[in-house]
Design a protein around this motif. Structure first.
Motif, mmCIF file in Angstrom:
data_model
loop_
_atom_site.group_PDB
_atom_site.id
_atom_site.type_symbol
_atom_site.label_atom_id
_atom_site.label_comp_id
_atom_site.label_asym_id
_atom_site.label_seq_id
_atom_site.Cartn_x
_atom_site.Cartn_y
_atom_site.Cartn_z
ATOM 1 N N ILE A 114 0.840 -1.206 0.000
ATOM 2 C CA ILE A 114 0.000 0.000 0.000
ATOM 3 C C ILE A 114 0.873 1.254 0.000
ATOM 4 O O ILE A 114 0.821 2.065 -0.928
ATOM 5 C CB ILE A 114 -0.966 0.025 1.211
ATOM 6 N N GLU A 115 1.668 1.413 1.053
ATOM 7 C CA GLU A 115 2.437 2.656 1.204
ATOM 8 C C GLU A 115 3.579 2.775 0.195
ATOM 9 O O GLU A 115 3.789 3.850 -0.367
ATOM 10 C CB GLU A 115 2.973 2.786 2.625
ATOM 11 N N CYS A 116 4.309 1.696 -0.024
ATOM 12 C CA CYS A 116 5.432 1.774 -0.972
ATOM 13 C C CYS A 116 4.951 2.097 -2.388
ATOM 14 O O CYS A 116 5.498 3.007 -3.035
ATOM 15 C CB CYS A 116 6.267 0.501 -0.921
ATOM 16 N N PRO A 117 3.902 1.420 -2.917
ATOM 17 C CA PRO A 117 3.400 1.814 -4.240
ATOM 18 C C PRO A 117 2.885 3.255 -4.268
ATOM 19 O O PRO A 117 3.008 3.946 -5.278
ATOM 20 C CB PRO A 117 2.263 0.820 -4.511
ATOM 21 N N ARG A 118 2.339 3.710 -3.143
ATOM 22 C CA ARG A 118 1.852 5.097 -3.067
ATOM 23 C C ARG A 118 3.006 6.083 -3.283
ATOM 24 O O ARG A 118 2.829 7.132 -3.902
ATOM 25 C CB ARG A 118 1.195 5.323 -1.709
ATOM 26 N N TYR A 119 4.191 5.744 -2.797
ATOM 27 C CA TYR A 119 5.358 6.603 -3.017
ATOM 28 C C TYR A 119 5.904 6.487 -4.436
ATOM 29 O O TYR A 119 6.436 7.442 -4.984
ATOM 30 C CB TYR A 119 6.464 6.281 -2.002
ATOM 31 N N LEU A 120 5.778 5.307 -5.043
ATOM 32 C CA LEU A 120 6.275 5.106 -6.404
ATOM 33 C C LEU A 120 5.357 5.731 -7.454
ATOM 34 O O LEU A 120 5.806 6.135 -8.526
ATOM 35 C CB LEU A 120 6.420 3.603 -6.691
ATOM 36 N N PHE A 121 4.058 5.791 -7.161
ATOM 37 C CA PHE A 121 3.062 6.185 -8.150
ATOM 38 C C PHE A 121 3.325 7.518 -8.853
ATOM 39 O O PHE A 121 3.228 7.587 -10.081
ATOM 40 C CB PHE A 121 1.652 6.179 -7.538
ATOM 41 N N PRO A 122 3.621 8.610 -8.157
ATOM 42 C CA PRO A 122 3.805 9.881 -8.885
ATOM 43 C C PRO A 122 4.901 9.820 -9.951
ATOM 44 O O PRO A 122 4.783 10.438 -11.007
ATOM 45 C CB PRO A 122 4.173 10.888 -7.787
ATOM 46 N N PHE A 123 5.948 9.057 -9.689
ATOM 47 C CA PHE A 123 7.036 8.932 -10.656
ATOM 48 C C PHE A 123 6.597 8.089 -11.848
ATOM 49 O O PHE A 123 6.893 8.413 -12.998
ATOM 50 C CB PHE A 123 8.273 8.337 -9.977
ATOM 51 N N ALA A 124 5.862 7.008 -11.579
ATOM 52 C CA ALA A 124 5.339 6.162 -12.649
ATOM 53 C C ALA A 124 4.334 6.948 -13.493
ATOM 54 O O ALA A 124 4.328 6.842 -14.724
ATOM 55 C CB ALA A 124 4.685 4.911 -12.059
ATOM 56 N N ARG A 125 3.510 7.744 -12.847
ATOM 57 C CA ARG A 125 2.523 8.576 -13.555
ATOM 58 C C ARG A 125 3.222 9.533 -14.522
ATOM 59 O O ARG A 125 2.797 9.703 -15.662
ATOM 60 C CB ARG A 125 1.704 9.349 -12.526
ATOM 61 N N GLU A 126 4.296 10.143 -14.069
ATOM 62 C CA GLU A 126 5.044 11.074 -14.914
ATOM 63 C C GLU A 126 5.673 10.361 -16.109
ATOM 64 O O GLU A 126 5.693 10.893 -17.223
ATOM 65 C CB GLU A 126 6.120 11.790 -14.090
ATOM 66 N N ILE A 127 6.187 9.168 -15.914
ATOM 67 C CA ILE A 127 6.794 8.401 -17.006
ATOM 68 C C ILE A 127 5.754 8.084 -18.067
ATOM 69 O O ILE A 127 6.006 8.225 -19.271
ATOM 70 C CB ILE A 127 7.460 7.116 -16.468
ATOM 71 N N ILE A 128 4.554 7.685 -17.651
ATOM 72 C CA ILE A 128 3.480 7.370 -18.600
ATOM 73 C C ILE A 128 3.025 8.632 -19.327
ATOM 74 O O ILE A 128 2.815 8.616 -20.537
ATOM 75 C CB ILE A 128 2.320 6.657 -17.892
ATOM 76 N N ALA A 129 2.900 9.738 -18.607
ATOM 77 C CA ALA A 129 2.511 10.994 -19.249
ATOM 78 C C ALA A 129 3.547 11.412 -20.294
ATOM 79 O O ALA A 129 3.201 11.822 -21.405
ATOM 80 C CB ALA A 129 2.350 12.099 -18.199
ATOM 81 N N ARG A 130 4.811 11.254 -19.955
ATOM 82 C CA ARG A 130 5.873 11.634 -20.895
ATOM 83 C C ARG A 130 5.879 10.709 -22.116
ATOM 84 O O ARG A 130 6.063 11.157 -23.248
ATOM 85 C CB ARG A 130 7.234 11.616 -20.210
ATOM 86 N N ALA A 131 5.668 9.413 -21.898
ATOM 87 C CA ALA A 131 5.651 8.462 -23.013
ATOM 88 C C ALA A 131 4.505 8.775 -23.977
ATOM 89 O O ALA A 131 4.701 8.764 -25.194
ATOM 90 C CB ALA A 131 5.537 7.026 -22.503
ATOM 91 N N THR A 132 3.323 9.084 -23.445
ATOM 92 C CA THR A 132 2.201 9.395 -24.343
ATOM 93 C C THR A 132 2.419 10.737 -25.036
ATOM 94 O O THR A 132 2.080 10.885 -26.207
ATOM 95 C CB THR A 132 0.851 9.369 -23.598
#
Length: 169
Positions: A114-132
């Motif tokens: 729960i908590e660890c993915p919550r910390y990873l999510f903003p960075f993953a979100r940015e990578i997906i936004a940049r890829a699209t």
């Protein structure tokens, strides 16, 4: 020479007011393990009318390592389609290495999923936004926040009732 105490070792847990370690975790590293972006109908996919249908998948996995650290993986898959075509496919496996200290054993799994993915999510979100965005889509695809606690609870409930439902089928 100074009277200041030497800095605490990075692997030493913080201590609370009474002296016992305060439970917590530290992010040691974050990294892209795998990234795939497909835009199979470009440039036609860049000129669609309306919004495509979005099919999204989220997976979290965690495992201990021999060095005492924990590796947490966040897998996000997004497929955008219209009636006529696949607009884009994105798959990201984003990982993090975490050091836990003072965490009671019964709290380790929820912390890691729960908590660890919550910390990873903003960075993953940015990578997906940049890829699209780099794929030619404007505005870029921005993931909405994810309820990792809800996913964890649903997963635990599914595991708990899994054998009973399998016996009834």
């Amino acid at each position: 020479m100074t009277d200041a105490a030497p800095p605490a070792d990075a692997n030493t847990a913080d201590t609370g007011p009474q002296g016992p370690p305060t439970p917590g975790f530290r992010i040691v590293a974050q990294y892209v393990k795998d990234l795939s972006f497909e835009n199979p109908k470009a440039p036609d996919s860049l000129r669609i009318d309306g919004k495509p249908a979005i099919d999204m998948g989220v997976e979290m996995n965690a495992q201990g390592r021999p060095d005492g650290l924990f590796e947490v993986d966040l897998r996000l898959t997004i497929k955008a389609t219209t009636d006529a075509m696949t607009v884009f496919n994105v798959e990201l496996l984003y990982g993090g290495l975490f050091a836990l200290h003072g965490v009671p054993e019964q709290d380790i799994e929820p912390l890691l999923l729960i908590e660890c993915p919550r910390y990873l999510f903003p960075f993953a979100r940015e990578i997906i936004a940049r890829a699209t965005s780099d794929g030619g889509f404007y505005p870029p695809f921005m993931l909405d926040p994810i309820d990792f606690a809800g996913i964890y609870v649903a997963r635990q409930q599914s595991i708990a009732r899994g054998p009973a439902e399998a016996g009834q089928a």
